[in-house]
Design an enzyme around this catalytic site. Structure first.
Site, PDB file in Angstrom:
ATOM      1  N   SER A 133       0.829  -1.204   0.000  1.00 28.64           N
ATOM      2  CA  SER A 133       0.000   0.000   0.000  1.00 28.64           C
ATOM      3  C   SER A 133       0.866   1.257   0.000  1.00 28.64           C
ATOM      4  CB  SER A 133      -0.872  -0.006   1.268  1.00 28.64           C
ATOM      5  OG  SER A 133      -1.435   1.257   1.492  1.00 28.64           O
ATOM      6  N   TYR A 156      -1.494   5.619  -4.544  1.00 31.47           N
ATOM      7  CA  TYR A 156      -2.374   6.772  -4.342  1.00 31.47           C
ATOM      8  C   TYR A 156      -1.556   7.986  -4.768  1.00 31.47           C
ATOM      9  CZ  TYR A 156      -5.679   4.194  -1.279  1.00 31.47           C
ATOM     10  OH  TYR A 156      -6.611   3.340  -0.758  1.00 31.47           O
ATOM     11  N   THR A 182      -5.261   2.608  -7.406  1.00 36.05           N
ATOM     12  CA  THR A 182      -6.574   2.482  -6.760  1.00 36.05           C
ATOM     13  C   THR A 182      -7.461   3.655  -7.169  1.00 36.05           C
ATOM     14  OG1 THR A 182      -5.638   1.246  -4.930  1.00 36.05           O
ATOM     15  CG2 THR A 182      -7.752   2.319  -4.532  1.00 36.05           C
ATOM     16  N   LYS A 280      -7.465  -0.639  -9.851  1.00 34.36           N
ATOM     17  CA  LYS A 280      -8.145  -1.360  -8.766  1.00 34.36           C
ATOM     18  C   LYS A 280      -9.347  -0.551  -8.275  1.00 34.36           C
ATOM     19  CE  LYS A 280      -7.320  -3.153  -4.068  1.00 34.36           C
ATOM     20  NZ  LYS A 280      -7.891  -2.227  -3.104  1.00 34.36           N
ATOM     21  N   HIS A 304     -13.147  -2.413  -2.378  1.00 30.09           N
ATOM     22  CA  HIS A 304     -12.303  -2.054  -1.237  1.00 30.09           C
ATOM     23  C   HIS A 304     -12.736  -2.822   0.019  1.00 30.09           C
ATOM     24  CE1 HIS A 304      -9.329   1.403  -0.854  1.00 30.09           C
ATOM     25  NE2 HIS A 304      -9.309   0.941   0.379  1.00 30.09           N
TER      26      HIS A 304
HETATM   27  C1  LIG Z   1      -7.489  -2.376   6.970  1.00 31.13           C
HETATM   28  C2  LIG Z   1      -7.545  -2.228   5.490  1.00 31.13           C
HETATM   29  C3  LIG Z   1      -6.751  -1.277   4.851  1.00 31.13           C
HETATM   30  C4  LIG Z   1      -6.775  -1.160   3.459  1.00 31.13           C
HETATM   31  N1  LIG Z   1      -5.933  -0.274   2.841  1.00 31.13           N
HETATM   32  C5  LIG Z   1      -5.912  -0.193   1.491  1.00 31.13           C
HETATM   33  C6  LIG Z   1      -5.000   0.655   0.823  1.00 31.13           C
HETATM   34  O1  LIG Z   1      -4.162   1.318   1.452  1.00 31.13           O
HETATM   35  N2  LIG Z   1      -5.062   0.715  -0.537  1.00 31.13           N
HETATM   36  C7  LIG Z   1      -5.964  -0.024  -1.265  1.00 31.13           C
HETATM   37  O2  LIG Z   1      -5.996   0.068  -2.500  1.00 31.13           O
HETATM   38  N3  LIG Z   1      -6.822  -0.863  -0.653  1.00 31.13           N
HETATM   39  C8  LIG Z   1      -6.818  -0.970   0.698  1.00 31.13           C
HETATM   40  N4  LIG Z   1      -7.681  -1.838   1.320  1.00 31.13           N
HETATM   41  C9  LIG Z   1      -8.580  -2.677   0.508  1.00 31.13           C
HETATM   42  C10 LIG Z   1      -7.918  -4.004   0.175  1.00 31.13           C
HETATM   43  O3  LIG Z   1      -6.862  -3.816  -0.735  1.00 31.13           O
HETATM   44  C11 LIG Z   1      -8.909  -5.000  -0.476  1.00 31.13           C
HETATM   45  O4  LIG Z   1      -9.527  -4.379  -1.570  1.00 31.13           O
HETATM   46  C12 LIG Z   1      -9.977  -5.522   0.485  1.00 31.13           C
HETATM   47  O5  LIG Z   1      -9.463  -5.685   1.782  1.00 31.13           O
HETATM   48  C13 LIG Z   1     -10.506  -6.855  -0.039  1.00 31.13           C
HETATM   49  O6  LIG Z   1     -11.531  -7.357   0.738  1.00 31.13           O
HETATM   50  P1  LIG Z   1     -11.327  -8.438   1.912  1.00 31.13           P
HETATM   51  O7  LIG Z   1     -10.726  -7.697   3.069  1.00 31.13           O
HETATM   52  O8  LIG Z   1     -12.730  -8.886   2.192  1.00 31.13           O
HETATM   53  O9  LIG Z   1     -10.436  -9.529   1.413  1.00 31.13           O
HETATM   54  C14 LIG Z   1      -7.648  -1.989   2.699  1.00 31.13           C
HETATM   55  C15 LIG Z   1      -8.425  -2.950   3.348  1.00 31.13           C
HETATM   56  C16 LIG Z   1      -8.376  -3.094   4.711  1.00 31.13           C
HETATM   57  C17 LIG Z   1      -9.199  -4.173   5.378  1.00 31.13           C
END
Ligand SMILES: Cc1cc2nc3c(=O)[nH]c(=O)nc-3n(C[C@H](O)[C@H](O)[C@H](O)COP(=O)(O)O)c2cc1C
Length: 409
Positions: A133, A156, A182, A280, A304
């Protein structure tokens, strides 16, 4: 540390990881996603657990991600295959041992001081890909060194175009293989659980916050100890001003919000990066076509994890729409609600090249690198079992003939 790499010489620092023998022993008995979630709940302060676990607003989309997967039944074939299934594939030309990649998760040092370094090492050990990330607590160079050839970087536009170009250049120099842009985070989603803990986005874990969370922290001295050992690290080491000084978390989020990427930005991003680019956070055929027109090599169908627009379509439903629209032009990956190997089989059958996981690895990280390694091993074993019970010899053979809507669910 200096080492040779596909893209030239990578300069990175080897980070000492803090995975303990106790973590290894506990991780060995981790059997399901729910085990990982339960243990994370026990080990982490409630505010940190809810930061991982929560979705936006009424969490409709987060639940829909699961419901859409559970609404698919399998169509197995008997008397055809014997022996282990072939789980290997390629993703954007890169070979993976198993089609389960790690999605980017921000602030993982809150979960464990080894954070993304542990995630990257675990992915590499499993022969798959780790996505770092932009909101990481370790530097791009540290995680690049840990990931080897197995790293992708999630972008980002922190610091606007100049800041993003700096991130792109560093990610490239650190050996990351693909760039994941993203698109669904114009502003942070409204995660009400964070608000209930008195934490406003962006979370800032200052000593004052620690005092305010004392009641949650008192029963979890282990977490506090690890967090202290990790240097109470809660800054954004990768986001820099032109003079090299670091942006604060608040500045980073503010700047990311002010510079949400548009399709037009994809042009200079692709040019600067010069390697494979994925978009994404797409959930419609229309956006998938826009992404293809903007020249991406892949799409990550994602809402997300239900953390941004509550009420957005479930990932598995969006996957079908997007594969039908552009699946013959670009590789389509998906995340959201993947909890078992059988879920991986479902999305591959719907047409995904690979599945990605967020919370499963983030929860397992509460037991360090060993926890993430174990969660990947469990998913891999599950996927192999599912294919064998389906009578399907390899992930490459999975197609829509293996799934259909379940009438009773
Ligand atoms: C705590 C947390 C932080 C996240 N931070 C980012 C991020 O910094 N950038 C991003 O593109 N997606 C982020 N996501 C989304 C994840 O990349 C992903 O799309 C999502 O967790 C998928 O669903 P799942 O948790 O049910 O597997 C985050 C998700 C969580 C749970």
């Amino acid at each position: 540390m200096q080492r040779a790499h596909g893209r030239g010489t990578v300069v990175g620092r080897t980070v000492a990881v803090m995975t303990t023998g106790g973590e290894r022993r506990r991780a060995a008995s981790l059997g399901t996603f729910e085990d990982a979630r339960r243990r994370a709940r026990k080990r982490l302060p409630a505010a940190v657990f809810d930061y991982l676990d929560g979705g936006a607003e009424a969490e409709l989309t987060m639940r829909a991600n699961r419901a859409a997967l559970e609404a698919l039944e399998f169509v197995p074939r008997m008397g055809r295959t014997t022996g282990p299934a072939d789980l290997t594939t390629t993703v954007l030309g890169q070979r993976v041992e198993v089609p389960i990649l790690l999605s980017p998760v921000g602030y993982t040092r809150l979960v464990h001081p080894d954070g993304d370094v542990a995630g990257a090492r675990a992915a590499r050990a499993a022969g798959t890909i780790f996505t770092l990330s932009s909101m990481a607590g370790h530097t791009i160079e540290e995680v690049g060194a840990a990931a080897g050839d197995a790293g992708w970087f999630q972008l980002y536009l922190i610091g606007g175009r100049a800041g993003a170009e700096d991130l792109i250049d560093r990610a490239k120099a650190a050996g990351f293989r693909a760039l994941v842009v993203t698109m669904d985070s114009q502003i942070p989603g409204n995660r009400e659980r964070d608000g209930r803990h008195g934490i406003k986005f962006p979370i800032t874990m200052t000593p004052r916050t620690v005092v305010r969370l004392a009641a949650q922290l008192a029963p979890r001295p282990g977490w506090l100890l690890r967090f202290r050992k990790g240097g109470l690290a809660f800054d954004m080491p990768n986001s820099r001003r032109p003079d090299g000084t670091r942006l604060s978390m608040g500045e980073a989020i503010g700047s990311m919000t002010a510079h949400a990427p548009t399709w037009a930005d994809l042009e200079w991003i692709r040019e600067r990066w010069g390697g494979p680019v994925l978009a994404k956070g797409l959930v419609t055929a229309e956006d998938a076509k826009a992404a293809v027109a903007a020249g991406v090599d892949g799409i990550v169908v994602s809402n997300h994890g239900g953390r941004q627009l509550d009420g957005a379509p479930a990932s598995a439903d969006a996957l079908v729409e997007i594969v039908d629209a552009v699946g013959d032009q670009v590789e389509v990956l998906v995340d959201g609600g993947i909890r078992r190997g059988s879920d991986v089989a479902r999305v591959l059958a719907l047409g995904a090249r690979a599945a990605m996981i967020g919370r499963p690895w983030a929860f397992a990280l509460s037991e360090g690198q060993a926890g993430v390694e174990r969660v990947l091993e469990v998913l891999r074993t599950d996927l192999d079992r599912t294919l064998r019970l389906l009578g399907c010899p390899s992930v490459a053979d999975l197609d829509r003939s293996y799934v259909r809507p379940a009438p009773h669910r």
